[in-house]
Design an enzyme around this catalytic site. Structure first.
Site, PDB file in Angstrom:
ATOM      1  N   HIS A  23      40.763   2.831  -2.685  1.00 60.89           N
ATOM      2  CA  HIS A  23      39.441   2.286  -2.414  1.00 60.89           C
ATOM      3  C   HIS A  23      39.481   0.752  -2.371  1.00 60.89           C
ATOM      4  CE1 HIS A  23      37.248   6.189  -3.217  1.00 60.89           C
ATOM      5  NE2 HIS A  23      38.486   6.442  -3.638  1.00 60.89           N
ATOM      6  N   ASP A 128      31.448   0.706  -2.113  1.00 60.79           N
ATOM      7  CA  ASP A 128      32.047   2.029  -2.116  1.00 60.79           C
ATOM      8  C   ASP A 128      30.961   3.033  -2.489  1.00 60.79           C
ATOM      9  OD1 ASP A 128      33.563   4.394  -3.129  1.00 60.79           O
ATOM     10  OD2 ASP A 128      35.285   3.081  -2.827  1.00 60.79           O
ATOM     11  N   GLN A 337      53.473   0.840   2.967  1.00 62.33           N
ATOM     12  CA  GLN A 337      53.345   2.097   3.702  1.00 62.33           C
ATOM     13  C   GLN A 337      52.943   1.932   5.161  1.00 62.33           C
ATOM     14  OE1 GLN A 337      52.144   5.859   1.832  1.00 62.33           O
ATOM     15  NE2 GLN A 337      50.311   5.769   3.094  1.00 62.33           N
ATOM     16  N   HIS A 352      50.510  13.648   0.155  1.00 57.65           N
ATOM     17  CA  HIS A 352      49.477  14.311  -0.646  1.00 57.65           C
ATOM     18  C   HIS A 352      48.155  14.410   0.103  1.00 57.65           C
ATOM     19  CE1 HIS A 352      48.686  10.106  -0.867  1.00 57.65           C
ATOM     20  NE2 HIS A 352      47.619  10.254  -1.607  1.00 57.65           N
ATOM     21  N   ASN A 356      43.546   7.433   2.779  1.00 58.15           N
ATOM     22  CA  ASN A 356      44.288   6.267   3.240  1.00 58.15           C
ATOM     23  C   ASN A 356      45.565   6.681   3.956  1.00 58.15           C
ATOM     24  OD1 ASN A 356      42.994   3.791   2.787  1.00 58.15           O
ATOM     25  ND2 ASN A 356      43.522   3.774   0.634  1.00 58.15           N
ATOM     26  N   SER A 357      46.330   7.564   3.318  1.00 59.71           N
ATOM     27  CA  SER A 357      47.597   8.000   3.917  1.00 59.71           C
ATOM     28  C   SER A 357      47.360   8.753   5.218  1.00 59.71           C
ATOM     29  CB  SER A 357      48.364   8.882   2.927  1.00 59.71           C
ATOM     30  OG  SER A 357      48.838   8.121   1.835  1.00 59.71           O
ATOM     31  N   GLU A 360      46.232   6.241   7.997  1.00 56.70           N
ATOM     32  CA  GLU A 360      47.363   5.404   8.393  1.00 56.70           C
ATOM     33  C   GLU A 360      48.344   6.199   9.245  1.00 56.70           C
ATOM     34  OE1 GLU A 360      47.162   2.660   4.324  1.00 56.70           O
ATOM     35  OE2 GLU A 360      48.870   4.001   4.657  1.00 56.70           O
TER      36      GLU A 360
END
Length: 459
Positions: A23, A128, A337, A352, A356-357, A360
């Protein structure tokens, strides 16, 4: 936009992140984007989390970061219990104390906004969605307004909104929604209580921002907009630099430079996952048996204070790193990353499925092996594998959290990296990634929505 630019000096934006790395990262990148429109932007967090956000931001030119004003509000101490390393992965309850400590920010934050409201025609608070409790007094300030940034996928949000109701699911996900676990079934009781506290204070916002793109989540954004009624919304993602790069050439990037395009599997489980010793051993064995080149970022989940104490050095099977030398690299520190995913040698990503992952990986056009652990991750995994069709599941979601065996890991790795199925997923991922990259460029769908948001707040 030209008319809006003439009045930007009269508007100040205050950014309020949740103190968790995924976040903090999104909100700090958003701060840089908004400040690029020549608008005054303040990033409000505790001294500890300000330091964390600045230390880990990837792919942003230093001059953009220098334009951000960092306003700090101290938090009470939040000692974190150590993560559980003996049982299969679950939600990191050791982060809960730092989340709960943010409730003490409510009064000093309101005082800060009241103070700057005397200096600007309008104060715009972008927070947020999980920090709604802290900003709930803003609507009482005549020239201030709030907008929530939703840091998870529109698919997940629409699922969590639908789950408690009796209404039919969106047609685009009717079968998928029936298969997914409830939010309550994938987080701890403490996180569930914290989330409910935020939702109670969320009704006063003027609009919503989403870190996603209509090209990939249009049906679910439309569902959320119907639920929002007259409240405005903007899909401005991915909130990332379009071409991430860093002057610091990390050792992982130097290692990737030595390998052929699409030949390396990247493995990382984010900042909220601590794998138990048995999980690590099975993953190591599966990777070794697959004979696939890999880059494995092996880190413990973040503590409330990432700068205190020494992180655990995970124990790998004896001789593992020596046996895989030249084929695999294990990195135990913070790794860039976005740059790793953007590297030509990266051909797959075991993840996971934190948002974000996911975003991206989607933007960089990298196919995924989805291994969800908790919270919104099962829904994100379904979006990637079943809706976008840019990945495959390591295993179906299971609430019992059985350890995935090496044989299953080997099979999935080979399917992703050394099969026609994997080639097809990579091709599809690259097509989707190219479209999303165009969306954030000037004139693209997401950039136009960001322009629209800027025009709105400087109206």
């Amino acid at each position: 936009m030209a008319e809006a630019r003439g009045r930007e000096c009269e508007v100040a934006v205050v950014i309020v992140p949740l103190p968790a790395q995924g976040h903090l990262n999104q909100l700090l990148h958003l701060s840089c984007l908004i400040s690029s429109y020549n608008i005054t932007v303040s990033f409000l967090a505790s001294p500890l989390h300000t330091r964390q956000a600045k230390a880990r931001i990837n792919g942003v030119h230093p001059h953009l970061l220098a334009k951000i004003h960092f306003h700090q509000i101290p938090l009470p101490d939040f000692p974190s219990p150590p993560p559980d390393r003996t049982s299969p992965t679950k939600f990191p309850s050791h982060l809960c104390p730092s989340f709960l400590a943010t409730t003490a920010m409510r009064q000093p934050f309101a005082d800060h906004v009241r103070h700057i409201s005397t200096r600007y025609r309008r104060v715009v608070v972008v927070h947020d969605s999980m920090m709604s409790f802290v900003v709930q007094d803003v609507p009482s300030i005549p020239n201030a307004e709030t907008y929530a940034l939703n840091c998870i996928s529109a698919f997940s949000l629409s699922y969590f909104a639908w789950k408690p109701t009796d209404s039919p699911p969106p047609p685009a996900a009717a079968d998928l929604f029936a298969e997914l676990p409830s939010f309550e079934g994938s987080v701890t009781d403490e996180i569930q209580q914290f989330t409910h506290l935020q939702y109670k204070a969320l009704n006063h916002r003027s609009g919503d921002l989403y870190n996603t793109c209509r090209l990939i989540e249009s049906p679910f954004l439309e569902t959320l907009q119907i639920d929002a009624g007259n409240r405005k919304s903007w899909a401005i993602g991915p909130i990332l630099p379009p071409n991430p790069s860093s002057k610091r050439h990390h050792k992982s990037l130097q290692w990737l430079d030595k390998h052929e395009p699409d030949s390396v599997l990247y493995i990382s489980f984010g900042t909220t996952t601590t794998m138990c010793d048995e999980e690590i051993a099975e993953l190591a064995k599966g990777l070794e048996q697959s004979k696939v080149k890999f880059l494995w970022v092996l880190r413990e989940a973040d503590k409330g204070n990432i700068f205190s104490g020494e992180p655990r050095r995970a124990v790998l099977p004896e001789g593992f790193e020596q046996r895989v030398e030249g084929v695999g690299l294990v990195v135990r520190d913070w790794a860039p990353q976005p740059e790793i995913l953007a590297h030509p040698a990266t051909g797959g990503f075991v993840s996971h499925c934190g948002w974000n992952s996911c975003i991206e990986s989607i933007m960089m056009g990298v196919a995924m092996a989805a291994w969800p652990m908790h919270s919104d991750q099962p829904a994100n995994a379904a979006l990637v594998t079943r809706v976008l069709k840019t990945g495959l599941l390591v295993r179906p979601w299971s609430g019992d959290k059985e350890v995935v065996k090496a044989s299953s890991i080997e099979s999935v790795v080979r399917r992703l990296m050394a099969s026609e199925e994997g080639d097809g997923l990579r091709s599809r991922a690259k097509e989707v990634g190219a479209a999303v990259q165009r969306a954030v460029q000037p004139g693209g769908a997401s950039r136009l929505e960001l322009d629209s948001f800027i025009a709105h707040i400087t109206r």
